[in-house]
Design a protein around this motif. Structure first.
Motif, PDB file in Angstrom:
ATOM      1  N   LEU A  56       2.485   1.670  -2.687  1.00  0.00           N
ATOM      2  CA  LEU A  56       0.967   1.527  -4.276  1.00  0.00           C
ATOM      3  C   LEU A  56       1.039   3.016  -3.835  1.00  0.00           C
ATOM      4  O   LEU A  56       0.643   4.258  -5.072  1.00  0.00           O
ATOM      5  CB  LEU A  56       0.337   1.527  -3.875  1.00  0.00           C
ATOM      6  CG  LEU A  56      -1.028   1.518  -5.237  1.00  0.00           C
ATOM      7  CD1 LEU A  56      -0.749   1.525  -6.376  1.00  0.00           C
ATOM      8  CD2 LEU A  56      -2.188   1.158  -3.871  1.00  0.00           C
ATOM      9  N   SER A  57       1.103   4.130  -2.449  1.00  0.00           N
ATOM     10  CA  SER A  57       1.062   5.902  -2.877  1.00  0.00           C
ATOM     11  C   SER A  57       2.221   6.475  -3.468  1.00  0.00           C
ATOM     12  O   SER A  57       1.574   6.891  -3.762  1.00  0.00           O
ATOM     13  CB  SER A  57       0.859   5.824  -1.346  1.00  0.00           C
ATOM     14  OG  SER A  57      -0.655   4.687  -0.941  1.00  0.00           O
ATOM     15  N   VAL A  82       1.575   6.676  -6.581  1.00  0.00           N
ATOM     16  CA  VAL A  82       0.249   7.184  -7.818  1.00  0.00           C
ATOM     17  C   VAL A  82       0.907   8.878  -7.226  1.00  0.00           C
ATOM     18  O   VAL A  82       0.236   9.877  -8.206  1.00  0.00           O
ATOM     19  CB  VAL A  82      -1.033   7.061  -6.723  1.00  0.00           C
ATOM     20  CG1 VAL A  82      -2.137   7.996  -6.729  1.00  0.00           C
ATOM     21  CG2 VAL A  82      -0.980   5.436  -7.057  1.00  0.00           C
ATOM     22  N   GLU A  83       1.727   9.700  -6.443  1.00  0.00           N
ATOM     23  CA  GLU A  83       1.421  10.816  -6.175  1.00  0.00           C
ATOM     24  C   GLU A  83       2.955  11.275  -6.742  1.00  0.00           C
ATOM     25  O   GLU A  83       2.607  12.545  -7.108  1.00  0.00           O
ATOM     26  CB  GLU A  83       2.475  11.227  -4.593  1.00  0.00           C
ATOM     27  CG  GLU A  83       3.233  12.071  -4.349  1.00  0.00           C
ATOM     28  CD  GLU A  83       3.379  12.288  -2.918  1.00  0.00           C
ATOM     29  OE1 GLU A  83       3.444  11.519  -2.140  1.00  0.00           O
ATOM     30  OE2 GLU A  83       4.023  12.767  -3.398  1.00  0.00           O
ATOM     31  N   LEU A 118       3.513  10.010  -9.764  1.00  0.00           N
ATOM     32  CA  LEU A 118       2.566   9.798 -10.688  1.00  0.00           C
ATOM     33  C   LEU A 118       1.385  11.341 -11.050  1.00  0.00           C
ATOM     34  O   LEU A 118       1.460  11.961 -12.823  1.00  0.00           O
ATOM     35  CB  LEU A 118       0.976   9.026 -10.888  1.00  0.00           C
ATOM     36  CG  LEU A 118       0.939   7.887 -12.597  1.00  0.00           C
ATOM     37  CD1 LEU A 118       2.885   7.609 -13.011  1.00  0.00           C
ATOM     38  CD2 LEU A 118      -0.030   7.211 -12.248  1.00  0.00           C
ATOM     39  N   ALA A 119       0.884  11.590 -10.223  1.00  0.00           N
ATOM     40  CA  ALA A 119       0.248  12.794 -10.172  1.00  0.00           C
ATOM     41  C   ALA A 119       0.702  13.991  -9.632  1.00  0.00           C
ATOM     42  O   ALA A 119       0.712  15.006 -10.688  1.00  0.00           O
ATOM     43  CB  ALA A 119      -0.832  12.696  -8.545  1.00  0.00           C
ATOM     44  N   ILE A 120       2.592  14.222  -9.574  1.00  0.00           N
ATOM     45  CA  ILE A 120       3.151  15.035  -9.435  1.00  0.00           C
ATOM     46  C   ILE A 120       3.633  15.327 -10.748  1.00  0.00           C
ATOM     47  O   ILE A 120       3.780  16.130 -11.257  1.00  0.00           O
ATOM     48  CB  ILE A 120       3.955  15.194  -7.923  1.00  0.00           C
ATOM     49  CG1 ILE A 120       3.212  15.452  -6.441  1.00  0.00           C
ATOM     50  CG2 ILE A 120       5.173  16.361  -8.715  1.00  0.00           C
ATOM     51  CD1 ILE A 120       4.175  15.564  -5.298  1.00  0.00           C
ATOM     52  N   ASN A 173       2.421  15.149 -13.243  1.00  0.00           N
ATOM     53  CA  ASN A 173       1.355  15.317 -14.642  1.00  0.00           C
ATOM     54  C   ASN A 173      -0.242  15.741 -14.800  1.00  0.00           C
ATOM     55  O   ASN A 173      -1.236  16.230 -14.207  1.00  0.00           O
ATOM     56  CB  ASN A 173       1.040  13.662 -15.069  1.00  0.00           C
ATOM     57  CG  ASN A 173       2.050  13.133 -15.848  1.00  0.00           C
ATOM     58  OD1 ASN A 173       2.172  13.687 -16.830  1.00  0.00           O
ATOM     59  ND2 ASN A 173       1.655  11.508 -15.172  1.00  0.00           N
ATOM     60  N   GLU A 231       0.128  -1.566  -0.001  1.00  0.00           N
ATOM     61  CA  GLU A 231       0.247  -0.129  -0.156  1.00  0.00           C
ATOM     62  C   GLU A 231       0.873   1.164  -0.242  1.00  0.00           C
ATOM     63  O   GLU A 231       0.657   2.527  -0.986  1.00  0.00           O
ATOM     64  CB  GLU A 231      -1.101  -0.329   0.627  1.00  0.00           C
ATOM     65  CG  GLU A 231      -2.213   0.694   0.846  1.00  0.00           C
ATOM     66  CD  GLU A 231      -3.155   0.425   2.521  1.00  0.00           C
ATOM     67  OE1 GLU A 231      -3.863  -0.462   2.352  1.00  0.00           O
ATOM     68  OE2 GLU A 231      -3.069   1.464   2.816  1.00  0.00           O
TER      69      GLU A 231
END
Ligand SMILES: Nc1nc2c(ncn2[C@@H]2O[C@H](COP(=O)(O)OP(=O)(O)O)[C@@H](O)[C@H]2O)c(=O)[nH]1
Ligand SMILES: [Mg+2]
Lengths: 125, 229
Positions: free
Chosen positions: A96-97, A100-101, A103-105, A107, A93
């Motif tokens: 994954l977090s 994901v973070e 990836l978000a930052i 883009n 987890e």
């Protein structure tokens, strides 16, 4: 009765080994867990075939009956597996977090006022 | 001195009905650095937030508000924020009150400013009484466990100086992060103050918002964290 119990134990042991072996070859189980489960299955088979072993273990530990020993033993093993599983889940987890973070930052999206297409430019400083 | 760069981080999950109003409220008060963290929403939250001109960061899967704030805060720090405000995307917070939250930071009186609806002059408009009961219980619990004296714990409206934001480590992905932030503030001796804020409860925000039963789960998780680190 005892005989039936022993047969069931052997069957379950065989099932556990076959089941984990199949899942291992389908890449659904790590080698480590495959070995672990197989060892568990093996113990079941051995005790099913030689029930005296569990009597012996029980009396060494001061437990009255062999079946009680089995019960205690399996609860402890299951508890250990559960803890290991939760640690693993937590690790996955948190990885994954992080993923994901990142990836978000990397883009960020912002629409220029009035323009329709989104631009990938970010606010800078 | 140049005025500080204030970044507003809005965690949003399936807020298509409310997000536009929340963002335009912020823009009306002149906040231009609005970061919406769209946390795997399955509705049009992302599109609507984009159309309003906010910066949108998207999580491909839903991780929870704590994770979203962490993403938003890290992005804001990278973008050079001096002050970071966390703000709900469901219209329960008032953009007009942000100035009240950032003032103690600008005046260097505190590094963390926590909104409170239960402090004098704060208010919780139309709050259901069961919700109020659990929130108050949460406050008492927080005082015991985190040993931080606050009057409100879970309203999500707060301002952090750049320094505080870089020091506070949010590990909990879900709603438990609110308690975790208080824990961090206490543990790392970050100077904080509480200021009164207004949290409004509409029927919708209560329906969509956190279930009261969640309080128990958060309680259990915090106890667990205290015991096992
Ligand atoms: N990123 C993210 N935000 C969430 C999630 N759940 C709620 N939120 C946001 O957090 C804010 C407050 O959530 P809400 O459920 O209304 O909590 P309440 O106001 O304490 O009842 C709103 O802006 C929500 O959109 C989630 O899973 N992920
Ligand atoms: Mg809400």
């Amino acid at each position: 009765m005892a005989a039936l119990f022993n047969i069931v134990l052997v069957l379950i042991g065989v099932f556990v080994i076959v089941f984990s072996r199949l899942n291992f070859s389908w890449n659904k189980l790590s080698k480590e867990n495959f070995l672990l489960f197989s060892a568990g299955g093996l113990v079941m088979i051995i005790i099913g075939v030689f029930p005296q072993l569990s009597f012996a273990a029980a009396s060494v530990l001061g437990i009255q009956r062999g079946s009680d020993f089995l019960l205690y033993f399996s609860v402890i093993v299951l508890f250990y597996l559960l803890i290991r599983q939760s640690v693993k889940t937590e690790q996955v987890e948190s990885k994954l977090s992080k993923l994901v973070e990142n990836l978000a930052i990397s883009n960020p999206e912002r629409k220029k006022p009035g323009k329709e297409e989104k631009s990938k430019s970010r606010q800078k400083k | 001195m140049k005025s500080p760069d204030i970044f507003i981080v809005v965690a949003a999950y399936n807020e298509e009905k409310r997000i536009l109003k929340a963002i335009s409220g912020l823009q009306n008060f002149g906040y231009r650095n609005v970061i919406v963290v769209n946390d795997g929403s399955r509705d049009r939250t992302r599109e609507l937030a984009l159309s309003s001109g906010a910066v949108v960061l998207s999580h491909p899967v839903n991780l929870g508000q704590g994770a979203a704030l962490r993403t938003g805060i890290h992005y804001a720090l990278k973008a050079g924020a001096d002050i970071i405000v966390t703000f709900d995307g469901d219209g329960q917070h008032q953009a007009s009150e942000i100035s009240r939250l950032v003032t103690p930071i600008i005046d260097r009186k505190a590094d963390a400013v926590l909104g409170s609806r239960f402090i004098k002059k704060g208010s919780a408009v139309n709050i259901p009484s069961s919700r109020k009961f659990f929130l108050k219980a949460g406050v008492i619990f927080t005082r015991l466990v985190s040993r931080i004296r606050v009057t409100d714990t879970h309203n999500g409206f707060r301002a952090l100086s750049r320094r505080a934001a870089s020091r506070i480590d949010i590990k909990m992905n879900d709603m438990t992060h609110a308690s975790e932030i208080l824990d961090e503030i206490h543990k790392k001796k970050i100077k904080f103050v509480e200021v009164p804020v207004t949290i409004t409860y509409s029927e919708e925000s209560v329906m969509k918002g956190q279930k009261t039963s969640n309080a128990l789960r958060i309680f259990a998780k915090m106890v667990n964290k205290k015991i096992f680190g």
